[in-house]
Design an enzyme around this catalytic site. Structure first.
Site, PDB file in Angstrom:
ATOM      1  CG  HIS A  37      -1.857  -0.847   0.685  1.00  0.00           C
ATOM      2  ND1 HIS A  37      -2.573  -1.840   1.826  1.00  0.00           N
ATOM      3  CD2 HIS A  37      -3.172  -1.518   0.394  1.00  0.00           C
ATOM      4  CE1 HIS A  37      -3.575  -2.964   1.777  1.00  0.00           C
ATOM      5  NE2 HIS A  37      -3.191  -2.618   0.294  1.00  0.00           N
ATOM      6  CD  GLU A  80      -0.168   0.684   4.520  1.00  0.00           C
ATOM      7  OE1 GLU A  80       0.201  -0.211   4.595  1.00  0.00           O
ATOM      8  OE2 GLU A  80      -2.366  -0.038   4.365  1.00  0.00           O
ATOM      9  NE  ARG A 118      -6.219  -0.365   0.109  1.00  0.00           N
ATOM     10  CZ  ARG A 118      -6.345  -0.456   1.089  1.00  0.00           C
ATOM     11  NH1 ARG A 118      -5.628  -0.226   2.572  1.00  0.00           N
ATOM     12  NH2 ARG A 118      -6.530  -1.575   1.676  1.00  0.00           N
ATOM     13  CG  HIS A 173      -0.203  -3.832   5.249  1.00  0.00           C
ATOM     14  ND1 HIS A 173      -1.268  -3.557   4.018  1.00  0.00           N
ATOM     15  CD2 HIS A 173       0.305  -4.938   4.902  1.00  0.00           C
ATOM     16  CE1 HIS A 173      -0.925  -4.325   2.996  1.00  0.00           C
ATOM     17  NE2 HIS A 173      -0.782  -5.432   4.041  1.00  0.00           N
ATOM     18  CD  GLU A 220      -1.588  -3.062   8.971  1.00  0.00           C
ATOM     19  OE1 GLU A 220      -1.800  -2.169   8.848  1.00  0.00           O
ATOM     20  OE2 GLU A 220      -2.609  -3.986   8.039  1.00  0.00           O
TER      21      GLU A 220
HETATM   22  O1  0X9 Z   1      -6.654  -3.787   4.467  1.00  0.00           O
HETATM   23  C1  0X9 Z   1      -5.657  -4.167   4.567  1.00  0.00           C
HETATM   24  O2  0X9 Z   1      -5.177  -4.557   3.059  1.00  0.00           O
HETATM   25  C2  0X9 Z   1      -4.914  -4.327   5.613  1.00  0.00           C
HETATM   26  N1  0X9 Z   1      -4.992  -2.524   6.178  1.00  0.00           N
HETATM   27  S1  0X9 Z   1      -4.579  -1.472   5.603  1.00  0.00           S
HETATM   28  O3  0X9 Z   1      -4.691  -0.509   6.812  1.00  0.00           O
HETATM   29  N2  0X9 Z   1      -3.060  -1.886   5.838  1.00  0.00           N
HETATM   30  O4  0X9 Z   1      -4.348  -0.798   4.926  1.00  0.00           O
HETATM   31  C3  0X9 Z   1      -4.934  -4.886   6.389  1.00  0.00           C
HETATM   32  C4  0X9 Z   1      -4.986  -6.943   5.569  1.00  0.00           C
HETATM   33  C5  0X9 Z   1      -4.546  -7.852   6.331  1.00  0.00           C
HETATM   34  N3  0X9 Z   1      -3.851  -9.020   5.420  1.00  0.00           N
HETATM   35  C6  0X9 Z   1      -2.425  -8.821   4.831  1.00  0.00           C
HETATM   36  N4  0X9 Z   1      -1.906  -8.000   5.117  1.00  0.00           N
HETATM   37  N5  0X9 Z   1      -1.797  -9.747   4.375  1.00  0.00           N
HETATM   38 ZN    ZN Z   2      -1.606  -1.480   4.361  1.00  0.00          ZN
END
Ligand code: 0X9
Ligand code: ZN
Length: 519
Positions: free
Chosen positions: A182, A185, A240, A308, A382
């Site tokens: 993303h 980030e 994003r 992330h 995260e």
């Molecule tokens: O929504 C997402 O893709 C992730 N959160 S974010 O706020 N960084 O966009 C969480 C997804 C969890 N799964 C993986 N990262 N594979």
């Molecule tokens: Zn993300």
């Protein structure tokens, strides 16, 4: 399933974007040169809305062009609210707290930089990240080299660095970490550079890191979504997705919804305007295709972390279903170990658990694919924070946040390597020594030193122990079918207060060093 974050202003934003793929030369030039008019966020707030029902959800989707936490169901969700929607938000009755007063003010502060000349004093654009990796590879030519995973939609190479022992690491388990799937980030990219930097600087001086690099091949890709990342530096800090032209003025596929496991399911969107748009098919995007192919081509792929921000979470499989994976209990122990060490560093709170319940349902995600299709231990972090700054984490937090990420990432690395643990040692009593994750059914040795750390080549095993004048402790033992060996050994009388260093070894492999003071 409800899809969030209808990007009602996407059309307006997209008119600022160049149309179609850029010629490579001009795309690369853009890495250093801001667009004439980057998107501005003056007066935009980020609010944490308390979603109580479908009506609240619909209200927020209408008022916000950009959801910052893609939650589902009821509870708190962060949304960016443009200034001209604030009155409507107040009138709507949806309860909320303001998390960020002015998004543009944070972007301006971030772009001002000037905290210092150190690498970790500021965020860095794609060209700088690539130069940093190259300089590491040049500094440590026997331990590292850069590589290209493949090319992005706009033709940028997706670059990473491989870190291995001086013999090349053939046969060792492969571990892969990537950041910035993303684009916005940014902290995840800096954390990746911190991981490579720390591993390389520690090799030969830090016995624990030396043991990890001796036993593993690390593949670190600081910017997976290169087009999107570049775009956040030139055109829109809050981008994003990748930069796919979806037609109709809509841009971008969420690469973390584009993988094949559970593709099209809960927590992804079929609308091309959505921030969680999954694309037209599994692996429709060049970035996810080349990452897939790179991972499948690894000779011994065992560990994966998709990094992330934000939320301070350690996410395990699955994202696409509430069902628990067959290895759930092992994942829980890995996640708990990560949580403990990440919390211990700076006192921040971290939470681990399956993605589906710990953050929200998300299908077609990287970690589910790495686990279910590529056969690796797959997780996702995260990083900081929990919403005070969100994606605009101040540069002063690059180091502490990276430290947390590094230690969490090393938990997975240690899990994949031969580890020695030593119980409490008391003079005149037995001590317990356990090695795990060795090569199964293989002669295994335990060595100790009372002189401390050093470097001692042991020819019959073709290993260099990180001990000075090591002595064999107890008999060699053959590891069991899962690579474990244990010794219960008497600790001599009269040794109380002495310091001892221990290390295990098999042919071509060593464990971490454990330092103990005898009671
Ligand atoms: O929504 C997402 O893709 C992730 N959160 S974010 O706020 N960084 O966009 C969480 C997804 C969890 N799964 C993986 N990262 N594979
Ligand atoms: Zn993300």
């Amino acid at each position: 399933m409800l899809n969030r974050c209808t990007c009602v202003f996407a059309l307006a934003l997209a008119t600022l974007a160049p149309t179609g793929p850029l010629p490579i030369a001009s795309a690369l030039a853009q890495d250093d040169v801001a667009a004439a008019a980057p998107v501005r966020y003056d007066g935009h707030k980020v609010v944490r809305a308390n979603i109580r029902n479908l009506r609240d959800l619909r209200t927020m989707e209408t008022l916000s062009p950009d959801c910052w936490t893609h939650g589902s169901g009821v509870g708190p969700v962060d949304y960016r609210i443009p200034p001209d929607s604030l009155a409507a938000l107040d009138a709507s009755g949806v309860p909320y707290d303001v998390m960020i007063e002015d998004v543009q003010a944070l972007i301006d502060a971030e772009r001002q930089g000037g905290r210092g000349d150190g690498w970790y004093d500021d965020y860095h654009n794609l060209a700088e990240i690539e130069a940093f990796m190259q300089s590491l590879a040049d500094t440590y030519p026997n331990l590292a080299e850069t590589f290209v995973v493949g090319n992005s939609l706009e033709g940028r190479p997706i670059r990473g660095i491989r870190i291995h022992n001086p013999n090349g690491g053939a046969g060792n388990p492969d571990v892969l970490y990537h950041g910035a799937i993303h684009a916005r980030e940014w902290i995840t990219t800096m954390a990746c550079t911190y991981i490579m930097d720390t591993l390389l600087a520690g090799y030969g001086s830090d016995p624990d890191l030396t043991a990890l690099v001796n036993q593993l091949n690390f593949h670190i890709i600081p910017v997976m979504n290169v087009d999107g990342y570049s775009y956040t530096w030139t055109n829109d800090r809050m981008w994003r997705k990748n930069r796919r032209n979806n037609g109709g003025g809509q841009y971008g596929v969420d690469l973390n919804r584009n993988y094949s496991v559970g593709w099209g399911g809960e927590g992804s969107s079929g609308r091309s305007s959505s921030e969680t748009y999954r694309g037209t098919a599994p692996f429709s995007e060049p970035e996810s295709q080349v990452m897939r192919d790179y991972q499948l081509a690894l000779p011994n792929f065992q560990g994966f972390i998709d990094i992330h921000s934000y939320g301070q979470l350690i996410l395990q499989p699955y994202g696409y279903t509430s069902q628990l994976p067959p290895d759930h209990s092992t994942y829980q122990s890995i996640g708990a170990n990560m949580e403990t060490i990440m919390e211990s560093l700076h006192g921040k709170s971290w939470t681990h658990g399956p993605t589906y319940t710990t953050i929200y349902p998300a299908s077609g995600v990287t970690l589910d694919w790495a686990y279910a299709e590529a056969g690796a231990w797959g997780l996702s972090f995260e990083l900081r924070d929990t919403g005070q700054y969100g994606f605009l984490l101040p540069a002063s937090q690059i180091i502490p946040s990276s430290e947390e990420c590094f230690e969490g990432a090393m938990v997975l690395a240690r899990f994949l390597t031969m580890q020695l643990s030593v119980g409490t040692l008391t003079a005149g009593q037995n001590g317990q020594f356990d090695i795990s994750n060795g090569t199964p059914n293989t002669m295994t040795y335990l060595a100790y030193s009372i002189q401390g750390l050093g470097s001692t080549y042991v020819a019959p095993l073709n290993v260099t122990l990180d001990l000075r004048s090591p002595v064999q402790a107890g008999p060699g033992r053959v590891s069991d079918g899962s690579g474990s060996v244990s010794w219960t050994l008497p600790i001599p009388q009269g040794t109380s207060g002495r310091q001892v260093w221990f290390q295990g070894a098999q042919l071509g492999r060593t464990t971490n060093v454990v330092e103990k003071t005898i009671n």
